[in-house]
Design a protein around this motif. Structure first.
Motif, PDB file in Angstrom:
ATOM      1  N   ILE A   1       0.859  -1.178   0.000  1.00 33.36           N
ATOM      2  CA  ILE A   1       0.000   0.000   0.000  1.00 33.36           C
ATOM      3  C   ILE A   1       0.894   1.225   0.000  1.00 33.36           C
ATOM      4  N   GLY A   2       0.756   2.062  -0.999  1.00 30.99           N
ATOM      5  CA  GLY A   2       1.617   3.219  -1.131  1.00 30.99           C
ATOM      6  C   GLY A   2       1.307   4.292  -0.100  1.00 30.99           C
ATOM      7  N   ILE A   3       2.358   4.979   0.351  1.00 32.06           N
ATOM      8  CA  ILE A   3       2.184   6.066   1.314  1.00 32.06           C
ATOM      9  C   ILE A   3       1.398   7.210   0.681  1.00 32.06           C
ATOM     10  N   PHE A   4       1.810   7.610  -0.517  1.00 29.63           N
ATOM     11  CA  PHE A   4       1.151   8.736  -1.170  1.00 29.63           C
ATOM     12  C   PHE A   4      -0.268   8.375  -1.597  1.00 29.63           C
TER      13      PHE A   4
ATOM     14  N   VAL B   1      -8.205   0.419  -0.242  1.00 29.75           N
ATOM     15  CA  VAL B   1      -7.519   1.528   0.432  1.00 29.75           C
ATOM     16  C   VAL B   1      -8.385   2.780   0.442  1.00 29.75           C
ATOM     17  N   TYR B   2      -8.972   3.111  -0.693  1.00 32.68           N
ATOM     18  CA  TYR B   2      -9.771   4.339  -0.772  1.00 32.68           C
ATOM     19  C   TYR B   2     -11.083   4.190  -0.001  1.00 32.68           C
ATOM     20  N   ALA B   3     -11.688   3.026  -0.076  1.00 33.62           N
ATOM     21  CA  ALA B   3     -12.902   2.802   0.705  1.00 33.62           C
ATOM     22  C   ALA B   3     -12.587   2.816   2.198  1.00 33.62           C
ATOM     23  N   GLY B   4     -11.482   2.190   2.581  1.00 29.64           N
ATOM     24  CA  GLY B   4     -11.091   2.189   3.978  1.00 29.64           C
ATOM     25  C   GLY B   4     -10.798   3.578   4.505  1.00 29.64           C
ATOM     26  N   ALA B   5     -10.233   4.435   3.650  1.00 29.47           N
ATOM     27  CA  ALA B   5      -9.953   5.807   4.074  1.00 29.47           C
ATOM     28  C   ALA B   5     -11.237   6.541   4.424  1.00 29.47           C
ATOM     29  N   TYR B   6     -12.288   6.322   3.640  1.00 30.55           N
ATOM     30  CA  TYR B   6     -13.523   7.025   3.970  1.00 30.55           C
ATOM     31  C   TYR B   6     -14.208   6.428   5.197  1.00 30.55           C
ATOM     32  N   LEU B   7     -14.095   5.122   5.365  1.00 33.19           N
ATOM     33  CA  LEU B   7     -14.662   4.512   6.563  1.00 33.19           C
ATOM     34  C   LEU B   7     -13.959   5.045   7.818  1.00 33.19           C
TER      35      LEU B   7
ATOM     36  N   TRP C   1      -8.872   0.716 -11.996  1.00 30.15           N
ATOM     37  CA  TRP C   1      -9.162   0.327 -10.619  1.00 30.15           C
ATOM     38  C   TRP C   1      -9.557  -1.146 -10.507  1.00 30.15           C
ATOM     39  N   LEU C   2      -9.812  -1.803 -11.646  1.00 32.62           N
ATOM     40  CA  LEU C   2     -10.095  -3.234 -11.643  1.00 32.62           C
ATOM     41  C   LEU C   2      -8.830  -4.072 -11.747  1.00 32.62           C
ATOM     42  N   GLU C   3      -7.709  -3.445 -12.077  1.00 32.79           N
ATOM     43  CA  GLU C   3      -6.463  -4.180 -12.289  1.00 32.79           C
ATOM     44  C   GLU C   3      -5.611  -4.290 -11.024  1.00 32.79           C
ATOM     45  N   ASN C   4      -6.093  -3.769  -9.923  1.00 32.07           N
ATOM     46  CA  ASN C   4      -5.307  -3.742  -8.695  1.00 32.07           C
ATOM     47  C   ASN C   4      -6.167  -4.223  -7.535  1.00 32.07           C
ATOM     48  N   ASN C   5      -5.582  -5.056  -6.675  1.00 30.81           N
ATOM     49  CA  ASN C   5      -6.342  -5.625  -5.561  1.00 30.81           C
ATOM     50  C   ASN C   5      -6.405  -4.717  -4.336  1.00 30.81           C
TER      51      ASN C   5
END
Length: 332
Positions: A55-58, A119-125, A110-114
């Motif tokens: 998971i990238g920092i940026f 990560v983005y959904a978790g950030a909003y949660l 966004w379908l080519e990466n697991n």
């Protein structure tokens, strides 16, 4: 003794074109070469592929930035159901990639990466569901520093994205296809990639309580800052890298030579240097805009709080009078 003695040696390859930035700052090329690796650096591990936590920092900071802005908008206009707010956040996150993939007929990135969507959904949660709103309150408490920092990170990623994942995707990755030689495609893909989420919201109003098609505000009031910035970054990248030549792509046009002579006046940067410069400029613009927006948002919060206090103060005497009247009527 060389075995090629007596044979004509091939001419040496032409030297690479000089870079204006490299001539002024000798370390610029080294910094530019490490820029993509910095943006993709994971939290744990040294490489992007063999990292213990891929998971990238940026990428995480970028996800927090979008989640924070969506939460602020929902806080000001009224909270929505969690899934609706989450969908709004994902639309702003991947809208540009979705539109450009549709334009070019490619698989949705966004379908080519697991890890991207989690990560983005978790950030909003984290922004919306942590008990006590700890993450959101921390960012609000540290505003405008938090706003400027996250917006600057967003600018670095956007400046690199519209150039490397936008223009370079069309002219290099799709080489051999007609679209690779289209200047219109270069500019359109770069611009839409950097501002697609806002464009979708402008048309469909995904950030509103009720969705609906409308005439985009950018057609009535002019393009937003995101659209302008993405367009300028795309055009600036094409000009500074001298990627387009009218003589090469439009040899039959009478003014091709004259136009190329004008374009040659623009100081040249290598592709990597242009990626870095684009990211830094976008970071500066978005950081400055975020500071101004944070000040306006804080002022609006203070006004809303003051109005609420005045309303409470004004309602207190009337409520007390009603209670006195009730007491008097009961005593009678």
């Amino acid at each position: 003794m060389s075995q090629t003695t007596g044979q004509q040696m091939p001419p040496p390859p032409p030297p690479p074109p000089s870079s204006a930035l490299g001539a002024l700052f000798p370390q610029a090329q080294q910094l530019a070469a490490g820029f993509p690796g910095l943006l993709s650096k994971p939290w744990v591990g040294g490489g992007t592929e063999g990292a213990a936590v891929p998971i990238g920092i940026f990428a995480t900071l970028h996800a927090l930035r979008i989640a924070y802005e969506v939460r602020k908008g929902a806080q000001a206009s009224g909270r929505r159901p969690l899934l609706q707010e989450l969908f709004t956040m994902l639309t702003f996150s991947f809208g540009g990639a979705v539109l450009t993939a549709l334009m070019l007929g490619r698989t949705q990135p966004w379908l080519e990466n697991n890890t991207t969507v989690p990560v983005y959904a978790g950030a909003y949660l984290l922004m919306a569901c942590v008990p006590g709103d700890l993450v959101y309150r921390f960012l609000r408490r540290t505003s405008p520093v938090s706003d400027v920092f996250l917006a600057s990170v967003d600018g670095l990623i956007r400046g690199y994205g519209v150039t490397a994942a936008g223009v370079d995707l069309v002219r290099n990755t799709m080489r051999g296809q007609p679209v690779a030689d289209s200047l219109v495609a270069w500019i359109a893909v770069g611009t839409v990639l950097g501002s697609g989420g806002g464009i979708i919201d402008d048309v469909v109003q995904v950030s509103a309580a009720s969705w609906g098609l409308r005439v985009p505000a950018m057609l009535r009031a002019g393009p937003s800052l995101d659209v302008k910035l993405s367009f300028c970054a795309t055009v600036g990248y094409i000009l500074t890298t001298h990627a387009w030549s009218f003589v090469e792509h439009a040899p039959g046009f009478p003014l091709s030579a004259a136009l190329d002579a004008i374009l040659a006046c623009v100081p040249r940067l290598s592709d990597q240097e242009a990626h870095l410069v684009s990211g830094l400029l976008c970071s500066a613009v978005l950081g400055t805009a975020a500071h101004a927006q944070a000040c306006r948002y804080a002022a609006a919060e203070r006004r809303a709080l003051e109005v609420a206090r005045r309303k409470k103060y004004d309602d207190a005497p009337s409520s007390g009078t009603d209670d006195d009247d009730d007491v008097e009527s009961e005593s009678e």
